[in-house]
Design a protein around this motif. Structure first.
Motif, PDB file in Angstrom:
ATOM      1  N   ASN A  75      47.048  54.739  55.380  1.00 15.67           N
ATOM      2  CA  ASN A  75      46.799  53.885  55.149  1.00 15.67           C
ATOM      3  C   ASN A  75      45.437  54.241  54.190  1.00 15.67           C
ATOM      4  O   ASN A  75      44.009  54.185  55.374  1.00 15.67           O
ATOM      5  N   ILE A  76      44.762  54.490  53.449  1.00 10.56           N
ATOM      6  CA  ILE A  76      43.451  55.495  53.212  1.00 10.56           C
ATOM      7  C   ILE A  76      43.229  54.503  52.455  1.00 10.56           C
ATOM      8  O   ILE A  76      43.087  53.811  51.789  1.00 10.56           O
ATOM      9  N   PRO A  77      41.043  55.100  52.754  1.00 14.54           N
ATOM     10  CA  PRO A  77      40.738  54.216  51.583  1.00 14.54           C
ATOM     11  C   PRO A  77      40.732  54.212  50.302  1.00 14.54           C
ATOM     12  O   PRO A  77      39.788  55.413  49.800  1.00 14.54           O
ATOM     13  N   VAL A  78      40.096  53.611  49.589  1.00 12.24           N
ATOM     14  CA  VAL A  78      40.380  53.255  48.322  1.00 12.24           C
ATOM     15  C   VAL A  78      38.968  52.481  47.407  1.00 12.24           C
ATOM     16  O   VAL A  78      38.543  51.321  48.144  1.00 12.24           O
ATOM     17  N   ALA A  79      38.543  52.734  46.641  1.00 12.83           N
ATOM     18  CA  ALA A  79      38.358  52.238  45.401  1.00 12.83           C
ATOM     19  C   ALA A  79      38.852  52.058  44.309  1.00 12.83           C
ATOM     20  O   ALA A  79      39.905  52.504  44.054  1.00 12.83           O
ATOM     21  N   CYS A  80      38.585  50.291  43.712  1.00 13.96           N
ATOM     22  CA  CYS A  80      39.499  50.379  42.293  1.00 13.96           C
ATOM     23  C   CYS A  80      38.748  49.769  41.319  1.00 13.96           C
ATOM     24  O   CYS A  80      37.715  48.420  41.726  1.00 13.96           O
ATOM     25  N   LYS A  81      39.254  49.806  40.118  1.00  9.48           N
ATOM     26  CA  LYS A  81      39.144  48.946  39.166  1.00  9.48           C
ATOM     27  C   LYS A  81      40.402  48.448  38.380  1.00  9.48           C
ATOM     28  O   LYS A  81      40.627  49.104  38.444  1.00  9.48           O
ATOM     29  N   TYR A  82      39.873  46.787  37.827  1.00  8.85           N
ATOM     30  CA  TYR A  82      41.195  46.382  37.757  1.00  8.85           C
ATOM     31  C   TYR A  82      40.615  45.457  37.087  1.00  8.85           C
ATOM     32  O   TYR A  82      40.156  44.511  36.683  1.00  8.85           O
ATOM     33  N   ALA A 133      48.569  38.108  43.963  1.00  6.46           N
ATOM     34  CA  ALA A 133      47.983  38.582  42.685  1.00  6.46           C
ATOM     35  C   ALA A 133      49.245  37.973  41.651  1.00  6.46           C
ATOM     36  O   ALA A 133      49.112  37.420  40.867  1.00  6.46           O
ATOM     37  N   LEU A 134      50.042  38.959  41.854  1.00 11.93           N
ATOM     38  CA  LEU A 134      51.471  38.863  40.444  1.00 11.93           C
ATOM     39  C   LEU A 134      52.096  38.513  41.486  1.00 11.93           C
ATOM     40  O   LEU A 134      52.605  37.921  39.799  1.00 11.93           O
ATOM     41  N   SER A 135      52.662  37.639  42.489  1.00 10.80           N
ATOM     42  CA  SER A 135      52.685  36.666  42.874  1.00 10.80           C
ATOM     43  C   SER A 135      52.708  35.028  42.542  1.00 10.80           C
ATOM     44  O   SER A 135      53.139  34.658  41.116  1.00 10.80           O
ATOM     45  N   TYR A 136      51.293  35.408  42.310  1.00 11.63           N
ATOM     46  CA  TYR A 136      50.562  33.679  42.066  1.00 11.63           C
ATOM     47  C   TYR A 136      50.779  33.885  39.989  1.00 11.63           C
ATOM     48  O   TYR A 136      50.893  33.022  38.777  1.00 11.63           O
ATOM     49  N   ALA A 137      50.698  35.568  39.043  1.00 13.99           N
ATOM     50  CA  ALA A 137      50.799  35.478  38.008  1.00 13.99           C
ATOM     51  C   ALA A 137      52.042  34.738  37.446  1.00 13.99           C
ATOM     52  O   ALA A 137      52.272  33.851  36.916  1.00 13.99           O
ATOM     53  N   HIS A 138      53.265  35.325  38.524  1.00  9.13           N
ATOM     54  CA  HIS A 138      54.866  34.880  37.589  1.00  9.13           C
ATOM     55  C   HIS A 138      54.531  33.535  38.169  1.00  9.13           C
ATOM     56  O   HIS A 138      55.235  33.186  37.221  1.00  9.13           O
ATOM     57  N   GLU A 139      53.554  32.637  38.787  1.00 12.20           N
ATOM     58  CA  GLU A 139      53.783  31.155  38.877  1.00 12.20           C
ATOM     59  C   GLU A 139      52.927  30.872  37.391  1.00 12.20           C
ATOM     60  O   GLU A 139      53.876  29.188  37.018  1.00 12.20           O
ATOM     61  N   HIS A 140      52.469  31.242  37.272  1.00 11.86           N
ATOM     62  CA  HIS A 140      51.350  30.206  36.285  1.00 11.86           C
ATOM     63  C   HIS A 140      51.706  31.026  34.739  1.00 11.86           C
ATOM     64  O   HIS A 140      51.083  30.274  34.051  1.00 11.86           O
ATOM     65  N   ILE A 141      51.835  32.748  34.651  1.00 13.76           N
ATOM     66  CA  ILE A 141      51.732  32.794  32.911  1.00 13.76           C
ATOM     67  C   ILE A 141      52.347  33.403  33.035  1.00 13.76           C
ATOM     68  O   ILE A 141      53.832  33.872  33.496  1.00 13.76           O
ATOM     69  N   ARG A 142      53.392  33.178  31.547  1.00 12.64           N
ATOM     70  CA  ARG A 142      54.884  34.099  31.116  1.00 12.64           C
ATOM     71  C   ARG A 142      54.314  35.391  31.273  1.00 12.64           C
ATOM     72  O   ARG A 142      54.763  36.109  31.533  1.00 12.64           O
ATOM     73  N   HIS A 143      53.580  35.625  30.358  1.00  7.83           N
ATOM     74  CA  HIS A 143      53.262  37.336  30.017  1.00  7.83           C
ATOM     75  C   HIS A 143      52.408  37.666  30.124  1.00  7.83           C
ATOM     76  O   HIS A 143      50.883  37.679  30.124  1.00  7.83           O
ATOM     77  N   TYR A 144      51.931  38.453  31.015  1.00  6.35           N
ATOM     78  CA  TYR A 144      50.691  39.192  32.053  1.00  6.35           C
ATOM     79  C   TYR A 144      50.412  40.662  32.054  1.00  6.35           C
ATOM     80  O   TYR A 144      51.724  41.174  32.364  1.00  6.35           O
ATOM     81  N   VAL A 145      49.706  40.966  31.634  1.00  8.24           N
ATOM     82  CA  VAL A 145      49.138  42.484  32.190  1.00  8.24           C
ATOM     83  C   VAL A 145      47.791  43.118  32.877  1.00  8.24           C
ATOM     84  O   VAL A 145      46.977  42.428  33.115  1.00  8.24           O
ATOM     85  N   MET A 146      48.193  43.608  33.909  1.00  8.04           N
ATOM     86  CA  MET A 146      47.513  44.127  34.642  1.00  8.04           C
ATOM     87  C   MET A 146      46.581  45.650  34.939  1.00  8.04           C
ATOM     88  O   MET A 146      47.952  46.301  35.514  1.00  8.04           O
ATOM     89  N   GLU A 147      45.510  46.415  34.216  1.00  8.04           N
ATOM     90  CA  GLU A 147      45.340  47.576  34.167  1.00  8.04           C
ATOM     91  C   GLU A 147      44.508  48.103  35.652  1.00  8.04           C
ATOM     92  O   GLU A 147      43.415  47.504  35.634  1.00  8.04           O
ATOM     93  N   VAL A 148      45.215  48.641  36.256  1.00 13.08           N
ATOM     94  CA  VAL A 148      44.679  49.014  37.475  1.00 13.08           C
ATOM     95  C   VAL A 148      44.253  50.776  37.057  1.00 13.08           C
ATOM     96  O   VAL A 148      44.841  51.627  37.137  1.00 13.08           O
ATOM     97  N   THR A 149      42.701  51.260  38.200  1.00  8.53           N
ATOM     98  CA  THR A 149      42.105  51.919  38.255  1.00  8.53           C
ATOM     99  C   THR A 149      42.004  52.276  40.329  1.00  8.53           C
ATOM    100  O   THR A 149      40.898  51.973  40.173  1.00  8.53           O
ATOM    101  N   ILE A 150      42.705  53.536  40.916  1.00  3.24           N
ATOM    102  CA  ILE A 150      41.787  53.551  42.015  1.00  3.24           C
ATOM    103  C   ILE A 150      41.791  54.982  41.975  1.00  3.24           C
ATOM    104  O   ILE A 150      42.111  55.749  41.073  1.00  3.24           O
ATOM    105  N   SER A 151      40.517  55.704  43.323  1.00  2.00           N
ATOM    106  CA  SER A 151      39.863  56.607  42.755  1.00  2.00           C
ATOM    107  C   SER A 151      39.535  56.633  44.529  1.00  2.00           C
ATOM    108  O   SER A 151      39.297  55.862  45.000  1.00  2.00           O
ATOM    109  N   VAL A 152      40.094  58.313  44.730  1.00  4.47           N
ATOM    110  CA  VAL A 152      40.312  58.418  46.619  1.00  4.47           C
ATOM    111  C   VAL A 152      39.316  59.698  46.243  1.00  4.47           C
ATOM    112  O   VAL A 152      38.855  60.373  45.546  1.00  4.47           O
TER     113      VAL A 152
END
Length: 199
Positions: free
Chosen positions: A116-123, A174-193
């Protein structure tokens, strides 16, 4: 961004394209070892590896669990590593994964506990064809606050910090919420360790 779409696909398929960048002379072995360890399992998703990344498609929870495991398997204590993830749902081009929507939610199990590593993320989150998308994005960011990931605004993205367990739990929410409210979406994520920038 290149997302293949046609008019015959399922809007229920979640996809994620994962690229792993270890800052190490042994980068090739780190990447292939992580992907091959996953490939030895009977994964409940469609998958394909190319010269740029590995793509997983199927039921949302299974895709998120597998991508998280890949990141953990590629983690090395002394190696700065960056992970690039593109989550997508609602793209009508995901026909080759439709049958995986019937798979049960399956935890990824190994003979050892993954870190369970510490991470930094931008999305960044993109909603397509939605007039009032900002209220949904605000709700999605608020979910990160509730998860204790300390969201901070930055140009064109939101920064998160915390553990990899909390981060991927948040992605599922977040993806579950989006599925309920938005038909088509993309989430771009960068994770750094293990980034030297945090020192």
């Amino acid at each position: 961004m290149n997302i293949d779409c046609n008019i015959d696909g399922s809007v229920d398929v979640t996809g994620c394209k994962l690229s792993i960048y270890p800052m190490s002379d042994q980068f090739s072995g780190i990447i292939t070892d992580a992907i091959q360890q996953l490939a030895t399992l009977k994964l409940p998703v469609w998958q394909k590896t190319d010269m740029f990344s590995t793509t997983y498609r199927g039921r949302q929870e299974n895709v998120v669990n597998i991508v998280k495991a890949a990141c953990q398997l590629a983690y090395k204590d002394s190696v700065h590593t960056v992970y690039e993830l593109t989550f997508s749902k609602g793209c009508p081009g995901d026909t080759d994964a439709d049958h995986y929507l019937n798979e049960e939610i399956t935890p990824i199990k190994f003979d050892r506990e993954l870190p369970n590593i510490p991470v930094a993320c931008k999305y960044s989150f993109y909603a397509f064809g939605e007039a009032d998308y900002m209220q949904d994005i605000e709700k999605i960011v608020n979910l990160a606050e509730e998860k204790g990931l300390n969201p901070q605004g930055m140009h064109y993205a939101t920064k998160l910090s915390g553990s990899i367990d909390d981060l991927f739990d948040y992605f599922n929410q977040a993806l579950s919420y989006a599925h309920e409210h938005i038909r088509h979406y993309v989430m771009e994520v960068t994770i750094s360790v293990n980034s030297p920038s945090t020192k």
